[in-house]
Motif scaffolding. Structure first.
Motif, PDB file in Angstrom:
ATOM      1  N   GLY A  73       8.618 -13.622 -36.263  1.00 25.22           N
ATOM      2  CA  GLY A  73       9.043 -14.859 -35.615  1.00 25.22           C
ATOM      3  C   GLY A  73       9.162 -14.788 -34.107  1.00 25.22           C
ATOM      4  N   SER A  74       8.621 -13.754 -33.491  1.00 27.81           N
ATOM      5  CA  SER A  74       8.720 -13.617 -32.031  1.00 27.81           C
ATOM      6  C   SER A  74       7.423 -13.954 -31.316  1.00 27.81           C
ATOM      7  CB  SER A  74       9.142 -12.194 -31.660  1.00 27.81           C
ATOM      8  OG  SER A  74      10.452 -11.935 -32.080  1.00 27.81           O
ATOM      9  N   GLY A  75       6.439 -14.459 -32.049  1.00 24.28           N
ATOM     10  CA  GLY A  75       5.164 -14.793 -31.435  1.00 24.28           C
ATOM     11  C   GLY A  75       5.229 -16.121 -30.698  1.00 24.28           C
ATOM     12  N   THR A  76       4.231 -16.361 -29.896  1.00 24.78           N
ATOM     13  CA  THR A  76       4.122 -17.626 -29.164  1.00 24.78           C
ATOM     14  C   THR A  76       2.833 -18.300 -29.602  1.00 24.78           C
ATOM     15  OG1 THR A  76       3.132 -16.440 -27.304  1.00 24.78           O
ATOM     16  CG2 THR A  76       5.488 -16.852 -27.182  1.00 24.78           C
ATOM     17  N   LYS A  77       1.821 -18.233 -28.818  1.00 22.65           N
ATOM     18  CA  LYS A  77       0.507 -18.808 -29.149  1.00 22.65           C
ATOM     19  C   LYS A  77      -0.389 -17.663 -29.610  1.00 22.65           C
ATOM     20  CE  LYS A  77      -3.324 -21.172 -26.974  1.00 22.65           C
ATOM     21  NZ  LYS A  77      -3.919 -21.544 -25.716  1.00 22.65           N
ATOM     22  N   ASP A  78      -1.101 -17.852 -30.722  1.00 25.58           N
ATOM     23  CA  ASP A  78      -1.940 -16.798 -31.290  1.00 25.58           C
ATOM     24  C   ASP A  78      -2.810 -16.130 -30.221  1.00 25.58           C
ATOM     25  OD1 ASP A  78      -2.067 -15.558 -33.701  1.00 25.58           O
ATOM     26  OD2 ASP A  78      -3.822 -16.651 -34.426  1.00 25.58           O
ATOM     27  N   GLY A  79      -2.746 -14.791 -30.149  1.00 19.01           N
ATOM     28  CA  GLY A  79      -3.536 -14.035 -29.183  1.00 19.01           C
ATOM     29  C   GLY A  79      -2.868 -13.871 -27.832  1.00 19.01           C
ATOM     30  N   VAL A 109       7.094  11.944 -28.083  1.00 18.67           N
ATOM     31  CA  VAL A 109       7.512  10.618 -27.604  1.00 18.67           C
ATOM     32  C   VAL A 109       6.273   9.798 -27.278  1.00 18.67           C
ATOM     33  CG1 VAL A 109       8.786   9.344 -25.828  1.00 18.67           C
ATOM     34  CG2 VAL A 109       9.657  11.548 -26.625  1.00 18.67           C
ATOM     35  N   GLY A 110       6.292   8.542 -27.683  1.00 18.39           N
ATOM     36  CA  GLY A 110       5.238   7.593 -27.339  1.00 18.39           C
ATOM     37  C   GLY A 110       5.885   6.301 -26.862  1.00 18.39           C
ATOM     38  N   THR A 111       5.074   5.306 -26.569  1.00 20.45           N
ATOM     39  CA  THR A 111       5.611   4.013 -26.134  1.00 20.45           C
ATOM     40  C   THR A 111       4.844   2.886 -26.815  1.00 20.45           C
ATOM     41  OG1 THR A 111       4.150   3.979 -24.215  1.00 20.45           O
ATOM     42  CG2 THR A 111       6.375   4.823 -23.861  1.00 20.45           C
ATOM     43  N   LEU A 112       5.500   1.746 -26.900  1.00 23.86           N
ATOM     44  CA  LEU A 112       4.848   0.558 -27.431  1.00 23.86           C
ATOM     45  C   LEU A 112       3.815   0.061 -26.429  1.00 23.86           C
ATOM     46  CD1 LEU A 112       7.840  -1.531 -28.851  1.00 23.86           C
ATOM     47  CD2 LEU A 112       6.214  -0.117 -30.127  1.00 23.86           C
ATOM     48  N   GLY A 113       2.691  -0.414 -26.956  1.00 25.94           N
ATOM     49  CA  GLY A 113       1.679  -1.034 -26.104  1.00 25.94           C
ATOM     50  C   GLY A 113       2.028  -2.503 -25.871  1.00 25.94           C
ATOM     51  N   ASP A 114       1.095  -3.250 -25.346  1.00 27.14           N
ATOM     52  CA  ASP A 114       1.309  -4.681 -25.075  1.00 27.14           C
ATOM     53  C   ASP A 114       1.457  -5.446 -26.380  1.00 27.14           C
ATOM     54  OD1 ASP A 114       1.089  -4.410 -22.301  1.00 27.14           O
ATOM     55  OD2 ASP A 114      -1.099  -4.533 -22.397  1.00 27.14           O
ATOM     56  N   GLY A 115       2.474  -6.310 -26.434  1.00 22.81           N
ATOM     57  CA  GLY A 115       2.672  -7.160 -27.600  1.00 22.81           C
ATOM     58  C   GLY A 115       1.666  -8.304 -27.608  1.00 22.81           C
ATOM     59  N   VAL A 116       1.125  -8.608 -28.786  1.00 13.28           N
ATOM     60  CA  VAL A 116       0.160  -9.696 -28.946  1.00 13.28           C
ATOM     61  C   VAL A 116       0.612 -10.579 -30.108  1.00 13.28           C
ATOM     62  CG1 VAL A 116      -2.247 -10.268 -29.469  1.00 13.28           C
ATOM     63  CG2 VAL A 116      -1.722  -8.248 -28.086  1.00 13.28           C
ATOM     64  N   THR A 117       0.568 -11.878 -29.908  1.00 11.92           N
ATOM     65  CA  THR A 117       0.971 -12.817 -30.947  1.00 11.92           C
ATOM     66  C   THR A 117      -0.093 -12.883 -32.041  1.00 11.92           C
ATOM     67  OG1 THR A 117       2.216 -14.143 -29.379  1.00 11.92           O
ATOM     68  CG2 THR A 117       1.582 -15.212 -31.425  1.00 11.92           C
ATOM     69  N   LYS A 118       0.363 -12.719 -33.281  1.00 11.11           N
ATOM     70  CA  LYS A 118      -0.495 -12.871 -34.460  1.00 11.11           C
ATOM     71  C   LYS A 118       0.261 -13.790 -35.412  1.00 11.11           C
ATOM     72  CE  LYS A 118      -3.003  -8.563 -34.092  1.00 11.11           C
ATOM     73  NZ  LYS A 118      -3.374  -7.304 -34.711  1.00 11.11           N
ATOM     74  N   GLY A 119      -0.155 -15.048 -35.461  1.00  6.17           N
ATOM     75  CA  GLY A 119       0.579 -16.034 -36.249  1.00  6.17           C
ATOM     76  C   GLY A 119       1.963 -16.212 -35.640  1.00  6.17           C
ATOM     77  N   PRO A 120       3.013 -16.190 -36.453  1.00 11.42           N
ATOM     78  CA  PRO A 120       4.354 -16.371 -35.912  1.00 11.42           C
ATOM     79  C   PRO A 120       4.974 -15.068 -35.387  1.00 11.42           C
ATOM     80  CG  PRO A 120       4.462 -16.243 -38.295  1.00 11.42           C
ATOM     81  CD  PRO A 120       2.995 -16.174 -37.917  1.00 11.42           C
TER      82      PRO A 120
END
Length: 163
Positions: A73-79, A109-120
């Motif tokens: 539920g944290s997505g915005t517009k797909d992609g 240790v690693g890190t999260l990459g860029d978040g991308v919206t997929k659906g909601p």
């Protein structure tokens, strides 16, 4: 006129110690100092070699964990780019993924990459390199969230985390 010469103590001066020759026999302390220095150098080199062998072993007996984190539920517009909102405000690109051994010692240790919206949802890919192989289980900690445990097989197959 024959005067008795005064001693330095009678003149109020500090008496001068007579110069004496060193005691007969050989002085052995320089040999012990040299042996001590040689032993210290040997231990340092042996320690460095051992540490180097451990690092080499870890680097050559490890694997890479690939996975993703889905924020429901944290997505915005797909992609479109996204990040955590409201109660997930601490989740964003660059948030650490910490891998620990069964004793809780951090091993990678690693890190999260860029978040991308997929659906909601907002999906963050991640990669953690140089994870040492273990027999038991691994702990995975995401940012300030709790630690979850995974088997070696789960880690190698790839992780799909959900919040």
């Amino acid at each position: 006129m024959s005067e008795n010469p005064l001693t330095p103590a009678e003149l109020g001066e500090d008496p001068v110690e007579p110069v004496t020759s060193p005691p007969s026999g050989r002085r052995t302390w320089p040999i012990w100092v040299a042996i001590g220095v040689a032993a210290a150098l040997f231990l340092c080199c042996a320690g460095t070699a051992t540490a180097g062998a451990v690092v080499w072993k870890l680097r050559h007996d490890d694997f890479t964990v690939n996975g993703d984190l889905t924020l429901s539920g944290s997505g915005t517009k797909d992609g479109a780019a996204c990040s955590g909102n409201e109660m997930y405000g601490d989740i964003a690109q660059g948030t650490q993924i910490v891998v620990s051994d069964p004793e809780g010692t951090i091993v990678a240790v690693g890190t999260l990459g860029d978040g991308v919206t997929k659906g909601p949802d907002c999906v963050f890919p991640f990669t953690v390199e140089h994870v040492p192989k273990m027999e038991k289980f691994y702990g995975i900690t995401l940012g300030q969230r709790g630690t979850l445990t995974y088997t070696p097989d789960q880690m190698k197959e790839g992780l799909h985390l959900y919040l």
